[in-house]
Write a protein that holds these residues in place. Structure first.
Motif, short mmCIF file in Angstrom:
data_model
loop_
_atom_site.label_atom_id
_atom_site.label_comp_id
_atom_site.label_asym_id
_atom_site.label_seq_id
_atom_site.Cartn_x
_atom_site.Cartn_y
_atom_site.Cartn_z
N ALA A 290 0.83 -1.21 0.00
CA ALA A 290 0.00 0.00 0.00
C ALA A 290 0.86 1.26 0.00
CB ALA A 290 -0.93 0.00 1.22
N GLY A 291 2.12 1.11 -0.40
CA GLY A 291 3.00 2.27 -0.45
C GLY A 291 3.44 2.74 0.92
N GLY A 292 3.21 1.92 1.97
CA GLY A 292 3.63 2.28 3.32
C GLY A 292 2.54 2.89 4.17
N TYR A 293 1.42 3.31 3.55
CA TYR A 293 0.35 3.95 4.32
C TYR A 293 -0.28 2.95 5.28
CZ TYR A 293 -3.90 6.45 5.51
OH TYR A 293 -4.92 7.06 6.21
N ARG A 294 -0.67 3.45 6.46
CA ARG A 294 -1.20 2.58 7.50
C ARG A 294 -2.48 3.15 8.10
NH1 ARG A 294 2.32 -1.17 9.67
NH2 ARG A 294 4.45 -1.16 8.81
N ASP A 295 -3.36 2.26 8.50
CA ASP A 295 -4.58 2.64 9.22
C ASP A 295 -5.18 1.39 9.84
OD1 ASP A 295 -5.75 1.22 7.14
OD2 ASP A 295 -6.58 2.98 6.14
N ILE A 296 -6.29 1.56 10.53
CA ILE A 296 -7.08 0.42 10.97
C ILE A 296 -8.34 0.42 10.12
CG2 ILE A 296 -8.41 -0.58 12.87
CD1 ILE A 296 -6.41 0.52 14.80
N LEU A 297 -8.56 -0.65 9.41
CA LEU A 297 -9.71 -0.77 8.51
C LEU A 297 -10.77 -1.63 9.18
CD1 LEU A 297 -9.57 -1.48 4.72
CD2 LEU A 297 -11.13 -2.76 6.16
N ILE A 298 -11.97 -1.09 9.31
CA ILE A 298 -13.06 -1.82 9.95
C ILE A 298 -14.24 -1.92 8.99
CG2 ILE A 298 -14.58 -1.95 11.97
CD1 ILE A 298 -12.70 -0.11 13.44
N ASN A 299 -14.66 -3.13 8.70
CA ASN A 299 -15.89 -3.35 7.93
C ASN A 299 -17.04 -3.55 8.91
OD1 ASN A 299 -14.07 -5.09 5.46
ND2 ASN A 299 -15.22 -3.22 5.09
N VAL A 300 -18.08 -2.74 8.74
CA VAL A 300 -19.25 -2.81 9.64
C VAL A 300 -20.51 -2.98 8.81
CG1 VAL A 300 -18.15 -1.43 11.43
CG2 VAL A 300 -19.48 -0.29 9.67
N ARG A 301 -21.46 -3.72 9.35
CA ARG A 301 -22.77 -3.86 8.70
C ARG A 301 -23.79 -3.08 9.52
NH1 ARG A 301 -24.50 -7.77 5.26
NH2 ARG A 301 -22.95 -9.30 5.99
N PHE A 302 -24.44 -2.11 8.88
CA PHE A 302 -25.44 -1.30 9.58
C PHE A 302 -26.77 -2.06 9.63
CE2 PHE A 302 -22.29 1.91 8.86
CZ PHE A 302 -22.42 2.74 9.96
N LEU A 303 -27.33 -2.11 10.83
CA LEU A 303 -28.52 -2.93 11.05
C LEU A 303 -29.72 -2.42 10.26
CD1 LEU A 303 -28.17 -3.47 14.92
CD2 LEU A 303 -27.23 -4.82 13.04
N GLU A 304 -29.85 -1.11 10.10
CA GLU A 304 -31.03 -0.54 9.45
C GLU A 304 -31.07 -0.86 7.95
OE1 GLU A 304 -32.96 3.87 8.57
OE2 GLU A 304 -31.75 3.57 10.38
N THR A 305 -29.91 -0.86 7.29
CA THR A 305 -29.88 -1.07 5.84
C THR A 305 -29.31 -2.43 5.44
OG1 THR A 305 -27.68 -0.10 5.65
CG2 THR A 305 -29.56 1.41 5.45
N ASN A 306 -28.67 -3.12 6.36
CA ASN A 306 -28.01 -4.40 6.10
C ASN A 306 -26.86 -4.26 5.09
OD1 ASN A 306 -27.79 -7.12 6.78
ND2 ASN A 306 -28.89 -7.78 4.97
N HIS A 307 -26.39 -3.04 4.92
CA HIS A 307 -25.32 -2.75 3.96
C HIS A 307 -23.99 -2.66 4.70
CE1 HIS A 307 -23.84 -1.21 0.06
NE2 HIS A 307 -23.06 -0.42 0.78
N ILE A 308 -22.90 -3.11 4.06
CA ILE A 308 -21.57 -3.07 4.65
C ILE A 308 -20.86 -1.78 4.24
CG2 ILE A 308 -19.33 -4.22 4.84
CD1 ILE A 308 -20.73 -6.83 4.11
N ALA A 309 -20.29 -1.09 5.23
CA ALA A 309 -19.52 0.13 4.98
C ALA A 309 -18.14 -0.03 5.61
CB ALA A 309 -20.24 1.34 5.56
N GLU A 310 -17.29 0.96 5.38
CA GLU A 310 -15.91 0.89 5.87
C GLU A 310 -15.58 2.12 6.70
OE1 GLU A 310 -12.54 -0.63 3.33
OE2 GLU A 310 -11.92 1.49 3.49
N ILE A 311 -14.99 1.87 7.88
CA ILE A 311 -14.47 2.94 8.73
C ILE A 311 -12.96 2.78 8.82
CG2 ILE A 311 -14.50 3.98 11.03
CD1 ILE A 311 -17.31 2.85 11.41
N GLN A 312 -12.24 3.84 8.48
CA GLN A 312 -10.78 3.83 8.60
C GLN A 312 -10.37 4.74 9.76
OE1 GLN A 312 -9.01 4.91 4.86
NE2 GLN A 312 -10.07 3.32 3.72
#
Length: 562
Positions: A290-312
């Motif tokens: 990733a070119g050295g870039y760092r973060d914490i990547l979290i995949n979450v599923r929202f209960l209301e829409t059942n859709h998966i989103a990403e929080i960095q």
């Protein structure tokens, strides 16, 4: 008439076949031209940005290291929080996991579960022969590396990532391009909830503590980028895109990152489920693709829409590096696959094509260990002229046990002033051992290698002394000079190598006493000083080395009590 029709039909088939062969030939010529054009484009681009890519990577590493130094112990707390969030539930025998072993993330397989919830594992074996790694796999019968009674919290289960549910009224086939519009519809609904949730989290954290963080609300992922990612990584399965709706939380400190994680974990049941966490802030994580870039990547599923989103979740310092140009170069490198190990690393026999790519900055890891360096490429070796090129950006150079024209050379004919100057800002691993090299170690080596972590010059015929300038190698973790004709004292300045873990100076002709300054190197694990002309007593300061595993002092002239 029937015979005539048959002849006509056969002639038509033959004509069609000939036409098809001609078209195939034209297509092959075009494909070859396209590949050659792409190759030139890759080389020309690498020639311009390779050194900057390496430097940006180092800037990310330095930023993270600085945060860890300023907040001692917090990275361990952060890792523990992540483990509690994701490393839950029983693991079946045969399950593949990841675990840290000696500061390195390794793959392992569960072999047995104990009644106390711990596990015995067989660690994926990588055998190093002549400085080259070979994947050996799992085989408990050969006495491979194993781990016993490992707590569940230390084991991260490997497996496929969650996919988006197919939206209502959307095509049922996840590879149908029409499904993308429906996914973006769901992502837009989810983004409103995501933004509200993250903004609320940031406000709550900032109001109740001294921590400071900021929500960086982003638009939906561009469709062009999402489609490209889907085709490149997910084999056209559009439901595997889980970051159409995404956002970033920027934290000033590692402590604040911990607070954000705790908030997400505490409030998860109200609006979302945590599906997956990739802790790319962990120093053991390889961020180079990733070119050295760092973060914490979290995949979450929202209960209301059942859709998966990403929080960095990331650090402000890392974002500063990214904004300074790091991300722009990373996008160019990603487009041309410059960070792909299949392109940027070479192991095995070298030819003029390989060496040209080294000089152009395409190949940044060169491991020729155990190979024969033939006369056909003598114009490049042993002087390694490709390493003097302005665009060369080698991070690893390994020539261990090479045969051919390089054997018995003078070290200064390989590590010329030009090579040392070019390697200085980039090389992390330098292995020129078991080559019968002669002469003295060039003085510039000690002051020019700014980021070197491993230096292997052992089992040669080198002479001279180890100068005090060895203390300039601030990032050095392994120093291996054993089996040479080095004389003189071990310099006290070696005590400035605060990151040193392995010191191999055995089998030389070193004189004088063991410097007490070694006792200040708290990371030292192995000290090999045997078969030297060392005198005096064993410094009591060595007793402070809590991480020390091996201390070899035999065949010297030491005296006094232990």
């Amino acid at each position: 008439e029937g015979i005539t029709d048959d002849i006509k039909a056969k002639s038509k088939l033959e004509l069609d076949l000939d036409n098809a062969k001609r078209r195939l030939g034209v297509d092959k010529v075009r494909l070859k031209a396209a590949r050659e054009g792409l190759g030139r484009c890759i080389e020309e681009t690498a020639e311009e940005i390779s050194t900057q890519l390496i430097i940006q990577n180092q800037m990310y590493d330095e930023c993270l290291a600085k945060s860890c130094q300023e907040e001692p112990g917090v990275m361990s707390q952060l890792s523990e929080i992540v483990s509690k969030m994701v490393n839950r539930g029983k693991l079946a025998v045969g399950t593949e996991v990841e675990m840290q072993v000696g500061g390195v993330i390794k793959k392992a397989r569960v072999e047995k579960e104990h009644v106390d919830g711990t596990y015995d594992l067989n660690i994926w074996s990588v055998v190093n022969i002549c400085n080259r790694n070979y994947e050996e796999g799992y085989d408990v019968s050969t006495g491979q590396e194993c781990a016993s009674a490992v707590p569940r919290l230390r084991l991260t289960k490997l497996g496929g990532k969650d996919t988006q549910p197919i939206p209502k009224n959307a095509p049922r086939n996840p590879k149908d391009p029409k499904i993308v519009a429906y996914l973006y519809e769901e992502a837009a609904r989810t983004k409103a909830i995501l933004d509200k949730t993250v903004t609320g989290a940031v406000a709550a954290i900032n109001s109740t503590s001294n921590h400071r963080c900021e929500a960086m609300i982003a638009p939906l992922k561009a469709q062009e980028r999402a489609l490209l990612k889907c085709l490149d990584k997910y084999n056209g399965q559009f439901t595997r895109i889980t970051d159409i709706a995404r956002t970033t939380i920027m934290c000033r400190t590692l402590c604040t990152v911990c607070e954000v994680l705790r908030w997400i974990w505490t409030n998860k049941c109200e609006v979302l489920n945590v599906l997956r966490i990739k802790n790319r802030l962990d120093p053991a994580f390889d961020a180079s693709p990733a070119g050295g870039y760092r973060d914490i990547l979290i995949n979450v599923r929202f209960l209301e829409t059942n859709h998966i989103a990403e929080i960095q979740i990331t650090l402000a310092g890392l974002l500063d590096v990214k904004k300074s140009g790091g991300h722009t170069m990373y996008k160019v490198a990603r487009l041309l696959n410059l960070n792909n190990p299949a392109i940027s690393q070479h192991t095995g026999v070298a030819d003029t094509d390989v060496l040209r790519k080294v000089g152009k900055g395409v190949i940044r890891s060169l491991d020729l260990s155990g190979t024969e360096i033939k006369k056909e490429i003598i114009m490049e070796l042993p002087t390694l002229q490709c390493l003097e090129a302005r665009s060369c950006a080698v991070t690893k150079l390994a020539l261990t046990r090479c045969t051919g024209v390089i054997q018995g050379s003078k070290l200064e004919s390989i590590l010329t002033p030009g090579v040392i100057a070019q390697l200085g800002p980039t090389v992390k691993v330098l292995s020129l051992d078991v080559l019968g090299l002669t002469g003295m170690i060039p003085a510039a080596l000690w002051t020019s290698l700014k980021v070197v972590e491993e230096l292997h010059l052992d089992s040669n015929k080198l002479t001279g002394e180890i100068p005090k300038e060895v203390g300039e190698l601030k990032n050095l973790q392994k120093l291996s000079l054993w089996g040479n004709g080095l004389a003189g004292p071990i310099p006290k300045d070696i005590g400035r190598l605060k990151n040193l873990e392995y010191l191999y100076l055995n089998g030389c002709s070193l004189e004088g006493s063991i410097p007490v300054e070694l006792g200040e190197l708290e990371n030292l694990k192995n000290i090999y000083l045997y078969r030297n002309n060392l005198t005096g007593s064993i410094p009591k300061e060595l007793g402070k080395l809590k991480n020390l595993e091996v201390l070899q002092l035999s065949s010297c002239s030491l005296e006094g009590s232990i």
